[in-house]
Design a protein around this motif. Structure first.
Motif, mmCIF file in Angstrom:
data_model
loop_
_atom_site.group_PDB
_atom_site.id
_atom_site.type_symbol
_atom_site.label_atom_id
_atom_site.label_comp_id
_atom_site.label_asym_id
_atom_site.label_seq_id
_atom_site.Cartn_x
_atom_site.Cartn_y
_atom_site.Cartn_z
ATOM 1 N N PHE A 83 49.876 90.847 66.826
ATOM 2 C CA PHE A 83 51.276 91.080 66.495
ATOM 3 C C PHE A 83 52.251 90.644 67.581
ATOM 4 C CE2 PHE A 83 49.666 95.038 68.273
ATOM 5 C CZ PHE A 83 48.626 95.398 67.444
ATOM 6 N N TRP A 84 51.793 90.355 68.800
ATOM 7 C CA TRP A 84 52.643 89.784 69.860
ATOM 8 C C TRP A 84 51.751 89.313 70.993
ATOM 9 C CZ3 TRP A 84 54.520 95.058 68.673
ATOM 10 C CH2 TRP A 84 53.809 96.056 69.349
ATOM 11 N N LEU A 85 52.360 88.719 72.013
ATOM 12 C CA LEU A 85 51.593 88.271 73.167
ATOM 13 C C LEU A 85 50.976 89.482 73.871
ATOM 14 C CD1 LEU A 85 54.087 85.620 74.579
ATOM 15 C CD2 LEU A 85 52.037 85.190 73.219
ATOM 16 N N GLN A 86 49.782 89.287 74.387
ATOM 17 C CA GLN A 86 49.018 90.408 74.925
ATOM 18 C C GLN A 86 49.082 90.421 76.454
ATOM 19 O OE1 GLN A 86 45.330 91.140 72.883
ATOM 20 N NE2 GLN A 86 44.262 91.709 74.771
ATOM 21 N N PRO A 87 49.594 91.509 77.053
ATOM 22 C CA PRO A 87 49.653 91.585 78.515
ATOM 23 C C PRO A 87 48.267 91.863 79.114
ATOM 24 C CG PRO A 87 50.469 93.621 77.556
ATOM 25 C CD PRO A 87 50.204 92.679 76.410
ATOM 26 N N ASN A 88 48.106 91.451 80.359
ATOM 27 C CA ASN A 88 46.843 91.728 81.046
ATOM 28 C C ASN A 88 46.647 93.228 81.261
ATOM 29 O OD1 ASN A 88 46.427 88.974 81.222
ATOM 30 N ND2 ASN A 88 47.312 88.812 83.264
ATOM 31 N N GLY A 118 56.835 87.917 68.971
ATOM 32 C CA GLY A 118 56.524 89.271 68.548
ATOM 33 C C GLY A 118 56.753 89.493 67.068
ATOM 34 N N GLN A 119 56.838 90.782 66.693
ATOM 35 C CA GLN A 119 57.050 91.206 65.310
ATOM 36 C C GLN A 119 56.064 90.544 64.353
ATOM 37 O OE1 GLN A 119 61.132 91.144 63.999
ATOM 38 N NE2 GLN A 119 61.866 92.279 65.785
ATOM 39 N N GLY A 120 54.818 90.433 64.783
ATOM 40 C CA GLY A 120 53.799 89.838 63.932
ATOM 41 C C GLY A 120 53.516 88.392 64.258
ATOM 42 N N THR A 121 54.304 87.770 65.093
ATOM 43 C CA THR A 121 54.290 86.370 65.510
ATOM 44 C C THR A 121 55.187 85.559 64.571
ATOM 45 O OG1 THR A 121 52.007 86.587 66.302
ATOM 46 C CG2 THR A 121 52.932 84.360 66.178
ATOM 47 N N SER A 163 60.710 76.249 50.330
ATOM 48 C CA SER A 163 61.022 76.468 51.742
ATOM 49 C C SER A 163 59.794 76.871 52.534
ATOM 50 C CB SER A 163 62.091 77.558 51.873
ATOM 51 O OG SER A 163 61.538 78.834 51.610
ATOM 52 N N SER A 164 59.981 76.919 53.820
ATOM 53 C CA SER A 164 58.972 77.423 54.733
ATOM 54 C C SER A 164 58.879 78.940 54.627
ATOM 55 C CB SER A 164 59.348 77.012 56.154
ATOM 56 O OG SER A 164 58.436 77.509 57.093
ATOM 57 N N ILE A 165 57.874 79.520 55.276
ATOM 58 C CA ILE A 165 57.761 80.979 55.374
ATOM 59 C C ILE A 165 58.963 81.522 56.136
ATOM 60 C CG2 ILE A 165 56.454 82.839 56.494
ATOM 61 C CD1 ILE A 165 53.910 81.251 55.863
ATOM 62 N N PHE A 166 59.502 82.616 55.649
ATOM 63 C CA PHE A 166 60.645 83.273 56.262
ATOM 64 C C PHE A 166 60.147 84.346 57.229
ATOM 65 C CE2 PHE A 166 63.825 86.738 56.074
ATOM 66 C CZ PHE A 166 64.941 86.059 56.548
ATOM 67 N N TRP A 167 60.493 84.211 58.490
ATOM 68 C CA TRP A 167 60.118 85.104 59.597
ATOM 69 C C TRP A 167 58.602 85.131 59.787
ATOM 70 C CZ3 TRP A 167 62.351 85.861 63.738
ATOM 71 C CH2 TRP A 167 62.089 86.935 64.583
ATOM 72 N N ASN A 168 57.877 85.943 59.092
ATOM 73 C CA ASN A 168 56.411 85.862 59.005
ATOM 74 C C ASN A 168 55.949 86.937 58.048
ATOM 75 O OD1 ASN A 168 54.987 88.228 60.753
ATOM 76 N ND2 ASN A 168 56.881 87.605 61.778
ATOM 77 N N THR A 169 54.862 86.678 57.388
ATOM 78 C CA THR A 169 54.447 87.554 56.293
ATOM 79 C C THR A 169 53.923 88.897 56.776
ATOM 80 O OG1 THR A 169 52.279 86.473 56.265
ATOM 81 C CG2 THR A 169 53.950 85.645 54.734
ATOM 82 N N ALA A 170 53.501 88.993 58.040
ATOM 83 C CA ALA A 170 53.047 90.289 58.553
ATOM 84 C C ALA A 170 54.212 91.255 58.676
ATOM 85 C CB ALA A 170 52.355 90.113 59.905
ATOM 86 N N TRP A 171 55.367 90.760 59.115
ATOM 87 C CA TRP A 171 56.525 91.631 59.313
ATOM 88 C C TRP A 171 57.262 91.892 58.001
ATOM 89 C CZ3 TRP A 171 57.695 94.480 63.467
ATOM 90 C CH2 TRP A 171 58.973 95.031 63.587
#
Length: 942
Positions: free
Chosen positions: A105-110, A619-622, A804-812
Motif C-alpha cells: 500500500f506504500w513504500l516500505q521503511p527499513n 501511497g494510498q495503495g500505490t 480512460s486509464s485507471i483513476f487513482w488506483n483500484t485498491a484505494w
C-alpha cells in the motif's frame, strides 16, 4: 505593552554593519546521544539529567540511523488502509512471512517507530555569550518537542510546518546539556492520519530533526518578528514588527532599515532610522518608499529585494535580513490577477514524497531542481497538499517565480474533524499563525488554506471564522477554507473537484468515457461561482509501474510494493512485457492529462487547476498518477516539451465535435487560444495544418493576425475542409501555431465506401452454435463477436473496461471502473492494416473500449499472444485479450471482445475495425499460431 511611533529620519549613511555582521552561533549538527522511550517514562525518571548511551546523527531521522522496530504484521501505521486484503488474502500470504515481508500500500521503511525518543547533546557556552539571550532553533522536527537545558525545563512546541524556536535565556559560561524529547505519535491533537504532514503514505511518520539545529547568541533586546506588506500602487512597503525586551526595564532602542536588490536586481535604496521606547515588548510600524523604478515580482520576472534591519540598544545590535518581493495578488471577478494582470494557475500537488530520506528536504537546491522541473512542464503553481514545506521551498519559489498554496498540516477526515470543539481546532489556528509568521514575507506564498477535504460535520462555521480571522490579520495572500470544500460566500477563491473530466465515483460515466470530443467546457458551472475557481486534484490518471525505477530506492524506503507487482507479472508469464505495458499505458495517461488540462483552459474565466499529479504518489495503495516518477524524473513516454504544448502560458486550442470522420464529410474545428503570458501578443500570427503520419501537409491555412490579450476563450477562426481527397483510412493531426506556441490533435478519416471483399469466406457470429462449430472445425473462418456483458465474470466479464486509464488506483477506490490501462498492440499486425493505430490507445479506440469485454487468457497457453491486448491493473496482472486468434480443429477463429455488430451504422470506428479484421481473415496472413479446443471458447460465455 507600550508602543511609540517616532518620526522617521532619512539618513545618507550606509549600514554596512548589517551585511558584514559576525553572527555568534553554535552548529549542533553531528553526533547526539539517543534513547527510545517507548514506555514514556523519560520525564518521570529524569532522563534529561542522565547521560544517554546510544548515538545518532542529526540532522536525520531515527530510520536513517537504523533506530526503531522492524516491519511486521503488527506495525501500527499512520495512515488509512482502504484495501486490507494484504492482512488476510491468500495471494499475499508469502508476503506476510517475517522473512519476506512486503507491503503493497506504500513504500516500505527499513524501520518504523511511533512514540517518544530522546536526543541529547553537550555544548560549551563561552564568556563572550555572557549577558546574551541564547536561542535554540530546531528546523523541521517531527513532531512534538520538549526541551531541557541541564535540569531546567524550557517548554514544548508542536508545529508541524515551522521551526521550533526556544528562548533559553542567559546561560552561564561552561558546559551545558541540551535534552530534547520528541514524540511523533498522535494524541489529543489529531491532524488526520492521512495528512501528508504526518502520514506513512508519503513522507512517513518519522521521528527526528532534519533541518538546521543551532544555538544563537542574541542581545537581550532583539527582533521577535518582522512583516513586510508591499503596496504596489503607492510603490512602498509597510514594515511592522515586534521587539522582545527581557531586561525587565523600559528601554530606548534605535533601528535602521535599508533595502537592496537581490541577484540581477541591483537597486540600492536609502537607509532610514527610527527610535522607539519599549517595555517588555515593543510593536513598530513604518512605511518605506521603494522608489519610482521599483521592480515587481511575478512568474516572469521574480525580482527580489532584501531588507536589512539593525536593532541597536545598550545591550548590543541585533540583525535581521528578509527577502521580499513587490507584488499584489488579488481576485478580480472569477480570475486571479498579479500586479493587475490576469493569470491562470497551472498547478501540481506536492504531497511530501521523498523516497530516499522519507522526509522533506531543507536544501534550497533540492527544491530548485523540483520547481525547475515543474516549470519545464509549463506549470507555474504548486499546492502543498495538507502540509507546509520548509523555508527552502519558499526561497526556491521566490527565486524561480512559482506560486505556492501552503496548507496548515491537516486532513481532518476519517478519524479527525474540525469545528467540533476538539483540541485540533485551537491548534489549527496556532499552526496557521506560525506558518504566516515564518513564511509570510515570501512573495511566492500567495494562497493559504487550513488543509484538505475536511469531514462534512460542523466545518462550515469554523472555516468561515478561520478565513475572516486570517484575512483580516494578513492580507498579503488569498484564503480559502479548505481544499475541495466547502463553498462559503466569504472565501477569496473556491477550490473544488467538480470541474474535471473524471470525478470520484463516476466510473465509466465520466466525461472522458462518454465521447471523444473537445467541444465542452465548464462555463455552465463556473458562471455560478462569483470568485476564482481552482479545480481540485484533476487528473489522477495512472500508468503501469516502471520496474526499472526500483534501483533508484537507495535510502530508507524500499519499493516492496513494486516487488509484489513485478513478481505477480512474472508469475503470469508476462514479465517480458513490463516495458511495453509502461509505455502503452503512459501514452494513454498523457492523453488523459491533455484532455483534462485543455478542458480547463477552454473555460472562460477559469481560475486554474491543480494536478494530482505531475509526479507519482507512492501511497494510498500505490497511485502511479505521474508522467514523472516519485523522483521527479521522466518515465520515457512524454517529454517536458511535449507536455508544454498543451500546458503553458500560451496554448492554442481546438474545439472538435468529434474525432472520427468519413471521407464524405467535412472536417471542422473552431480554434481559439488561452494566453496568460508576460504581456499581450501584438499582431500575433496564427496558422494551422493537417498532416498525415508521414509528415506530409494535407491541408493548411492561416487566420488573420490579431492582438491577443491576457485571457482565454479568444477566438482565432474556423476550419472547414472537404475530405473527399482522402481515399484510404488515415490518421491526420491538426497542428495549430500561435507565434512560437503549437498544439495538436489527432483525428481519423475512414472511407465511406470500402473496397469490396469476399465476405462469404468469413462467418461473423455472436454465439457458437452447433452449425457454426461444425463449420469452424471443418476448416471455416469464424469471427466470434462477443457482445458486451456476454462473458462470465471469472472469464473477464467482471473486468471494468473503459477508454480512460485507471483513476487513482483500484485498491484505494475499492475497484472503481475502469480496471484497465488501455490497449497494447503491434500497429503493423496485418489484422489492423485497415485500422490505423499506434501501439497504444488513442481516441479511435474509444468506441472499441466503450463496447467491449476483456477476455482473461490466463487459462489458455502462455503462447497465446492477442492481436490486441488490454493492459491490466498491476494488482492483478492478468493476461487480457481484446482481440485474439486461434485454430480450432481445421478452422481458424478470431475472438473479438469488442461488440462489432450492435448499432453499427452509428459507429464508424467499429465498421472500420470489423472491415480490417475481415480483410485479414481472407488473406494468406491469417494463420494463427496457437490451437485450442472449442470447449475453452464456449466456456467464456455466461
Amino acid at each position: 505593552m507600550k508602543f511609540l511611533k517616532l518620526t522617521i529620519i532619512l539618513i545618507a549613511l550606509s549600514i554596512s554593519s548589517c551585511t558584514n555582521k559576525d553572527v555568534t552561533e553554535i552548529d549542533l549538527s553531528g553526533t547526539w546521544q539517543f534513547k527510545i522511550d517507548s514506555l514514556n517514562q523519560g520525564v518521570s525518571q529524569k532522563w534529561y539529567i542522565q547521560k544517554l548511551t546510544e548515538e545518532v546523527n542529526l540532522p536525520g531521522s531515527m530510520t536513517e540511523n537504523d533506530k526503531g522496530n522492524d516491519i511486521s504484521l503488527n506495525t501500527k501505521w499512520t495512515g488509512q488502509i482502504v484495501d486490507s486484503a494484504w492482512y488476510y488474502n491468500e495471494k499475499y500470504a508469502k508476503y506476510r512471512d517475517s522473512k519476506n515481508l512486503k507491503i503493497p500500500f506504500w513504500l516500505q521503511p527499513n524501520k518504523h517507530y511511533v512514540g517518544v525518543a530522546w536526543y541529547q547533546k553537550e555544548f560549551e557556552v563561552s564568556k563572550d555569550w555572557q549577558s546574551k539571550a541564547v536561542e535554540l532553533t530546531l528546523e523541521r522536527p517531527h513532531w512534538e518537542t520538549k526541551v531541557w537545558i541541564d535540569d531546567h525545563y524550557i517548554g514544548m512546541q508542536n508545529s508541524l510546518g515551522t521551526s521550533h524556536n526556544y528562548n533559553l535565556g542567559v546561560l552561564e559560561p561552561g558546559t551545558h546539556t541540551l535534552s530534547i524529547r520528541i514524540d511523533n505519535a498522535i494524541h489529543k491533537i489529531n491532524p488526520g492520519i492521512n495528512a501528508h504532514s504526518i502520514t506513512d503514505h508519503t513522507q512517513t511518520n518519522w521521528n527526528g530533526i532534519v533541518g538546521d539545529i543551532k544555538l544563537e547568541a542574541k542581545p537581550i533586546i532583539a527582533f521577535q518578528h518582522v512583516k513586510i506588506f508591499p503596496d504596489v500602487t503607492n510603490k512602498k512597503v509597510k514594515v511592522t514588527g515586534k521587539i522582545k525586551n527581557t531586561t525587565g526595564e523600559n528601554q530606548s532602542v534605535k533601528f535602521e532599515i535599508k533595502v537592496v536588490g537581490v541577484g540581477e536586481n541591483n537597486h540600492q535604496l536609502e537607509t532610514i532610522d527610527q527610535e522607539i521606547e519599549i517595555d517588555s515588548e515593543g510593536d513598530f510600524t513604518m512605511d518605506y518608499a521603494m522608489g519610482d523604478d521599483v521592480l515587481l515580482w511575478d512568474e516572469f520576472n521574480p525580482n527580489l529585494y532584501k531588507m536589512e534591519l539593525a536593532l541597536k540598544s545598550q545591550y548590543g545590535t541585533d540583525y535581521k535580513g528578509i527577502n521580499f518581493g513587490m507584488r499584489e495578488f488579488k481576485a478580480k471577478g472569477t480570475q486571479f490577477v498579479m500586479n493587475g494582470k490576469p493569470i491562470f494557475l497551472r498547478g501540481t500537488l506536492e504531497c511530501a514524497v521523498f523516497p530516499i530520506t522519507g522526509y522533506p528536504s531543507t536544501d534550497i537546491n533540492d527544491w530548485k531542481r523540483i520547481l525547475n522541473i515543474i516549470k519545464d512542464h509549463g506549470l507555474n503553481h504548486v499546492r502543498f497538499h495538507s502540509w507546509c514545506p520548509p523555508e527552502a521551498a519558499f526561497n526556491a519559489a521566490d527565486e524561480l517565480g512559482v506560486y505556492i498554496q501552503a496548507e496548515a498540516s491537516t486532513w481532518p477526515n476519517g478519524n479527525s474533524s474540525i469545528g467540533n470543539g476538539n483540541p485540533v481546532d485551537e491548534w489549527l489556528y496556532k499552526e496557521t499563525q506560525d506558518i504566516l509568521d515564518a513564511y509570510g514575507n515570501h512573495p511566492s506564498f500567495v494562497m493559504m488554506t487550513s488543509g484538505n477535504e475536511p469531514l462534512r460535520v460542523n466545518h462550515k462555521p469554523y472555516l468561515r471564522k478561520y478565513v475572516n480571522h486570517f484575512r483580516k490579520q494578513d492580507n498579503r495572500r488569498l484564503y480559502t477554507g479548505a481544499a475541495d470544500r466547502p463553498y462559503l460566500d466569504n472565501l477569496d477563491y473556491y477550490n473544488n473537484s467538480y470541474a474535471r473530466i473524471q470525478r470520484w465515483g463516476e466510473g465509466l460515466n465520466s466525461i472522458i468515457n462518454k465521447s471523444p470530443q473537445t467541444d465542452f467546457d465548464y462555463n455552465y458551472f463556473i458562471d455560478t461561482i462569483p470568485m476564482p475557481y481552482v479545480s481540485h486534484e484533476i487528473g489522477q490518471w495512472c500508468a503501469y509501474p516502471n520496474y526499472k525505477e526500483m534501483s533508484k530506492y537507495t535510502g530508507v524506503l524500499k519499493p516492496k510494493n513494486f516487488e509484489i507487482f513485478k513478481e505477480s507479472l512474472e508469475n503470469n508469464h508476462l514479465g517480458y512485457l513490463a516495458d511495453s505495458l509502461l509505455l502503452a499505458s503512459g501514452k494513454l495517461q498523457a492523453l488523459c492529462y491533455k484532455a483534462d488540462i485543455e478542458a480547463a483552459l477552454r473555460t472562460k474565466g477559469f481560475g486554474g487547476f491543480q494536478l494530482l499529479g505531475l509526479s507519482d504518489f507512492p501511497g494510498q495503495g500505490t497511485a502511479l498518477v505521474g508522467v514523472l516518477d516519485a523522483f521527479w524524473e521522466e518515465k520515457g513516454y512524454i517529454s517536458p516539451e511535449e507536455f508544454r504544448r498543451f500546458c503553458n502560458e500560451t496554448v492554442p486550442l481546438a474545439r472538435l465535435k468529434k474525432r472520427i470522420f468519413l471521407n464524405n464529410e467535412n472536417f471542422e474545428a473552431s480554434v481559439e487560444v488561452a494566453h496568460f503570458g508576460k504581456n499581450k501578443l501584438v499582431q500575433a500570427s496564427s496558422t494551422w495544418e493537417l498532416i498525415n503520419v508521414k509528415g506530409d501537409v494535407v491541408f493548411k491555412g492561416a487566420f488573420d493576425k490579431k492582438d491577443i490579450p491576457l485571457n482565454n476563450g479568444i477566438p482565432l477562426g474556423h476550419i472547414k475542409k472537404d475530405l473527399t481527397s482522402i481515399k484510404s483510412p488515415e490518421k491526420l493531426t491538426l497542428v495549430v501555431h500561435v507565434n512560437n506556441f503549437s498544439n495538436s490533435w489527432d483525428v481519423w478519416v475512414y472511407p465511406s465506401e470500402k473496397e469490396k471483399i469476399n465476405e462469404k469466406e468469413v462467418k461473423v457470429v455472436n454465439k457458437l452454435d452447433t452449425k457454426t462449430i461444425s463449420y469452424l472445425e471443418n476448416g471455416g473462418n469464424v469471427l466470434l463477436n462477443l457482445t458486451k456483458g456476454s462473458i462470465k465474470p471469472e472469464k473477464g466479464g467482471s473486468v471494468g473496461i473503459g477508454f480512460s486509464s485507471i483513476f487513482w488506483n483500484t485498491a484505494w477506490t475499492l475497484g472503481e471502473k475502469p480496471h484497465t490501462l488501455g490497449v497494447l498492440c503491434n500497429p503493423n499486425h496485418p489484422a489492423l492494416a485497415e485500422f490505423p493505430t499506434e501501439y497504444h490507445s488513442n481516441w479511435q479506440w474509444w468506441d472499441a473500449m466503450s463496447h467491449s469485454n476483456a477476455i482473461i487468457l490466463d487459462e489458455f497457453t502462455p503462447n497465446l499472444k492477442p492481436i490486441v491486448r488490454v493492459v491490466d491493473d498491476w494488482f492483478t496482472n492478468r493476461s487480457l485479450g481484446l482481440v485474439f486468434e486461434v485454430k480450432i480443429g481445421k478452422g481458424k477463429l478470431i475472438v473479438s471482445g469488442v461488440d462489432l455488430t450492435t448499432d453499427l451504422k452509428n459507429r464508424p470506428e467499429a465498421q472500420q475495425l470489423l472491415y480490417s479484421l475481415k480483410k485479414y481473415m481472407i488473406s494468406e496472413d491469417f494463420n494463427p499460431a496457437v490451437t485450442l479446443e472449442i470447449k475453452s471458447i464456449i466456456d467464456l460465455y455466461k
